[in-house]
Scaffold this motif. Structure first.
Motif, short mmCIF file in Angstrom:
data_model
loop_
_atom_site.label_atom_id
_atom_site.label_comp_id
_atom_site.label_asym_id
_atom_site.label_seq_id
_atom_site.Cartn_x
_atom_site.Cartn_y
_atom_site.Cartn_z
N ALA A 24 61.17 35.63 19.39
CA ALA A 24 60.10 34.64 19.43
C ALA A 24 60.73 33.25 19.55
O ALA A 24 61.41 32.80 18.64
CB ALA A 24 59.23 34.72 18.18
N PHE A 50 58.44 36.36 23.16
CA PHE A 50 57.22 35.60 22.95
C PHE A 50 57.57 34.12 22.83
O PHE A 50 58.57 33.75 22.22
CB PHE A 50 56.53 36.04 21.65
CG PHE A 50 56.06 37.45 21.70
CD1 PHE A 50 54.78 37.77 22.12
CD2 PHE A 50 56.92 38.48 21.35
CE1 PHE A 50 54.36 39.08 22.18
CE2 PHE A 50 56.50 39.81 21.41
CZ PHE A 50 55.21 40.10 21.82
N GLY A 59 50.42 31.06 21.45
CA GLY A 59 51.20 32.29 21.43
C GLY A 59 51.22 33.02 20.10
O GLY A 59 51.67 34.17 20.03
N HIS A 62 48.94 36.29 20.01
CA HIS A 62 49.54 37.36 20.82
C HIS A 62 50.71 38.00 20.08
O HIS A 62 50.86 39.23 20.06
CB HIS A 62 49.98 36.79 22.17
CG HIS A 62 50.44 37.82 23.13
ND1 HIS A 62 51.58 37.68 23.87
CD2 HIS A 62 49.95 39.03 23.48
CE1 HIS A 62 51.76 38.74 24.63
NE2 HIS A 62 50.79 39.58 24.40
N LEU A 63 51.55 37.20 19.44
CA LEU A 63 52.68 37.71 18.67
C LEU A 63 52.21 38.55 17.50
O LEU A 63 52.70 39.66 17.27
CB LEU A 63 53.56 36.55 18.17
CG LEU A 63 54.69 36.93 17.21
CD1 LEU A 63 55.70 37.86 17.88
CD2 LEU A 63 55.37 35.67 16.69
#
Length: 85
Positions: A24, A50, A59, A62-63
């Motif tokens: 990430a 990500f 984001g 979504h993560l």
């Protein structure tokens, strides 16, 4: 650098290097296009990647959803393993 972190995991041991992982990239509200080499590196190796920003909340959902799916899949595999033992 990601390879440095992974080599530290090898040094630590305890099977950490064998665990599933993802990358990430944070502070995407500031970093911008400087993350492209890391994203390319991950993509070439099939590492989930990500881009997130706590400031803009970009984001994050979504993560979290992806992590939830991964945890649920791992739980299902554990249940199957318990049934087979």
């Amino acid at each position: 650098d990601l390879e440095t972190v992974r080599s530290e995991l090898v040094s630590y041991g305890h099977g950490l290097l064998d665990k599933p992982y993802l990358v990430a990239a944070t502070k995407m509200d500031v970093v911008g296009s400087h993350v492209a080499p890391l994203q390319d590196y991950c993509q070439q190796r099939g590492i989930p990647f990500f881009q997130i920003s706590a400031v803009t909340n970009s984001g994050i959902k979504h993560l979290v959803v992806d992590l939830g799916h991964r945890v649920e899949s791992a739980r299902q595999l554990l249940k199957v393993g318990e049934v087979n033992t």
